[in-house]
Write a protein that holds these residues in place. Structure first.
Motif, PDB file in Angstrom:
ATOM      1  N   GLY A 108     -10.036 -16.173   2.514  1.00 36.82           N
ATOM      2  CA  GLY A 108      -9.366 -15.487   3.603  1.00 36.82           C
ATOM      3  C   GLY A 108      -7.856 -15.556   3.473  1.00 36.82           C
ATOM      4  N   LEU A 109      -7.165 -14.780   4.288  1.00 37.08           N
ATOM      5  CA  LEU A 109      -5.712 -14.684   4.193  1.00 37.08           C
ATOM      6  C   LEU A 109      -5.037 -16.028   4.465  1.00 37.08           C
ATOM      7  N   VAL A 110      -5.459 -16.723   5.521  1.00 31.21           N
ATOM      8  CA  VAL A 110      -4.832 -18.002   5.858  1.00 31.21           C
ATOM      9  C   VAL A 110      -5.054 -19.015   4.738  1.00 31.21           C
ATOM     10  N   ARG A 111      -6.280 -19.066   4.221  1.00 27.52           N
ATOM     11  CA  ARG A 111      -6.574 -20.003   3.142  1.00 27.52           C
ATOM     12  C   ARG A 111      -5.790 -19.654   1.879  1.00 27.52           C
TER      13      ARG A 111
ATOM     14  N   ARG B 232     -15.392  -7.884   8.981  1.00 34.91           N
ATOM     15  CA  ARG B 232     -15.668  -6.461   9.121  1.00 34.91           C
ATOM     16  C   ARG B 232     -14.509  -5.719   9.778  1.00 34.91           C
ATOM     17  N   LEU B 233     -13.860  -6.373  10.730  1.00 36.38           N
ATOM     18  CA  LEU B 233     -12.772  -5.719  11.453  1.00 36.38           C
ATOM     19  C   LEU B 233     -11.458  -5.781  10.693  1.00 36.38           C
ATOM     20  N   THR B 234     -11.228  -6.875   9.956  1.00 39.10           N
ATOM     21  CA  THR B 234      -9.917  -7.077   9.333  1.00 39.10           C
ATOM     22  C   THR B 234      -9.835  -6.620   7.885  1.00 39.10           C
ATOM     23  N   ASP B 235     -10.965  -6.416   7.213  1.00 39.26           N
ATOM     24  CA  ASP B 235     -10.918  -6.045   5.803  1.00 39.26           C
ATOM     25  C   ASP B 235     -10.213  -4.704   5.598  1.00 39.26           C
ATOM     26  N   GLY B 236     -10.503  -3.743   6.477  1.00 42.67           N
ATOM     27  CA  GLY B 236      -9.840  -2.452   6.364  1.00 42.67           C
ATOM     28  C   GLY B 236      -8.350  -2.555   6.603  1.00 42.67           C
ATOM     29  N   LEU B 237      -7.945  -3.389   7.560  1.00 42.96           N
ATOM     30  CA  LEU B 237      -6.524  -3.580   7.821  1.00 42.96           C
ATOM     31  C   LEU B 237      -5.828  -4.238   6.634  1.00 42.96           C
ATOM     32  N   LEU B 238      -6.491  -5.229   6.034  1.00 48.87           N
ATOM     33  CA  LEU B 238      -5.935  -5.870   4.843  1.00 48.87           C
ATOM     34  C   LEU B 238      -5.764  -4.862   3.715  1.00 48.87           C
ATOM     35  N   HIS B 239      -6.744  -3.994   3.550  1.00 49.22           N
ATOM     36  CA  HIS B 239      -6.704  -2.991   2.484  1.00 49.22           C
ATOM     37  C   HIS B 239      -5.491  -2.078   2.666  1.00 49.22           C
ATOM     38  N   VAL B 240      -5.247  -1.651   3.893  1.00 49.70           N
ATOM     39  CA  VAL B 240      -4.103  -0.776   4.163  1.00 49.70           C
ATOM     40  C   VAL B 240      -2.787  -1.537   4.007  1.00 49.70           C
ATOM     41  N   ALA B 241      -2.706  -2.716   4.609  1.00 53.59           N
ATOM     42  CA  ALA B 241      -1.464  -3.487   4.589  1.00 53.59           C
ATOM     43  C   ALA B 241      -1.073  -3.907   3.175  1.00 53.59           C
ATOM     44  N   MET B 242      -2.056  -4.236   2.331  1.00 55.93           N
ATOM     45  CA  MET B 242      -1.772  -4.711   0.984  1.00 55.93           C
ATOM     46  C   MET B 242      -1.980  -3.633  -0.066  1.00 55.93           C
ATOM     47  N   GLY B 243      -2.203  -2.399   0.360  1.00 56.72           N
ATOM     48  CA  GLY B 243      -2.349  -1.310  -0.601  1.00 56.72           C
ATOM     49  C   GLY B 243      -3.509  -1.497  -1.553  1.00 56.72           C
TER      50      GLY B 243
END
Length: 347
Positions: free
Chosen positions: A326-329, A274-285
């Motif tokens: 997930g990102l690490v996987r 929930r906390l990181t999905d929005g950040l991923l969306h912004v960082a990866m466009g």
């Protein structure tokens, strides 16, 4: 090689799986333009660019310029992501404004040929992860199959043997190598097929001259070199971190597939909590929703996340594997493919 804009893929034969999915997506309103979103995004990236340039001038001769270089690397990545959306006609409906803004962002903004990249990216979307058809899995410093690794020679053979370990160091050169390839493409035999080649070359020259002049005018030579290395190296890593987790380590088809399966089975979504999905969306466009993007390239970025549930449920209905991790996987799977491909050279 042309500078035609990447457009939405045809829905396929009536009654096909993709046609039925397209009908559901259209009925949900997910293909509608989002002008407010893009106005805000352009404004934010513009403000980021102004703040970075201001900091660069005001800080002057100081080691803190390396922090500015890191910020500039993120800025270049965000400009590249905007150019990507423009190319897919997510922003403008027609070719002309897309080409104008795309060249401003690509050629003038980050020093990479928009027309050359368009041709390369169009071929990638047509046949993702298809060896011999997708330019993103061509053999070179990295090998994606054991056959590619065994056929490598010279320095590439050494790099291929250790490619899983060397992957991130090699990414530091990715931004520079893409610029080299785009310039070579414009100047090569097929460069004449790019619309507005002269304009593209001029904009590339303006970018290079402006960039180098700014470095040498504001910074002493040693710090200018350090700024360049940090900026370009982190920009390459950022680009690789956006695009590599989406396809590397996924299926590399050798037989014909229908459009839905060709796009879904070769793509991977990168999910966060929930906390990181929005950040991923912004960082990866938005490209962390790579499956939805490959199925519907002209779908506006903010709608990709909204379409995920619908696409995933449909894939379940028709028995198509929908891979999300997930990102690490995702990185572990990508590096795993590199290790597997290089195994014949280490045997």
């Amino acid at each position: 090689m042309t500078s035609s804009t990447i457009t939405e893929t045809a829905a396929g034969p009536a009654g096909s799986d993709f046609a039925r999915l397209s009908a559901r997506v259209a009925a949900a309103g997910l293909m509608r333009r989002r002008p407010g979103y893009y106005l805000a995004r352009f404004a934010l990236v513009g403000a980021f660019a102004a703040a970075t340039a201001t900091a660069f001038v005001l800080i002057g001769d100081s080691p803190w310029q390396l922090a500015v270089a890191a910020a500039a690397a993120v800025l270049y990545g965000q400009i590249a992501l905007l150019a990507h959306d423009v190319a897919h006609r997510q922003v403008f409906r027609t070719r002309r404004p897309s080409a104008v803004v795309g060249r401003i962002l690509g050629n003038l903004g980050i020093g990479m040929s928009y027309g050359w990249w368009m041709d390369k990216h169009t071929r990638h979307h047509a046949n993702p992860n298809h060896e011999g058809l997708d330019p993103d899995v061509e053999a070179g410093a990295l090998a994606w199959t054991g056959e590619q690794a065994e056929a490598s020679r010279g320095i590439n053979r050494f790099l291929n043997r250790h490619q899983a370990v060397l992957f991130f160091p090699l990414l530091t050169l990715a931004g520079i190598d893409l610029r080299r390839a785009s310039l070579q493409g414009l100047l090569g035999a097929n460069g004449s097929k790019v619309r507005g080649r002269g304009l593209e070359l001029t904009l590339l020259a303006v970018h290079a001259a402006g960039y180098l002049t700014a470095l040498l005018a504001v910074l002493p030579p040693g710090l200018a070199v350090a700024f360049f290395v940090v900026h370009q190296g982190l920009f390459g890593i950022y680009l690789g971190s956006i695009f590599a987790p989406n396809h590397k380590g996924m299926e590399m088809p050798t037989e014909r597939m229908d459009f839905l399966r060709k796009q879904v089975l070769t793509s991977r979504n990168v999910a966060g909590g929930r906390l990181t999905d929005g950040l991923l969306h912004v960082a990866m466009g938005g490209l962390n929703h790579q499956i939805e993007h490959h199925l519907f390239p002209s779908m506006p970025t903010p709608n990709l996340r909204r379409s995920r549930k619908l696409v995933r449920e449909f894939c379940g209905e028709v028995g198509v594997d929908y891979h999300e991790t997930g990102l690490v996987r995702s990185w572990a799977e990508s590096l795993g493919q590199l290790r597997t491909a290089s195994a014949p050279l280490r045997a």
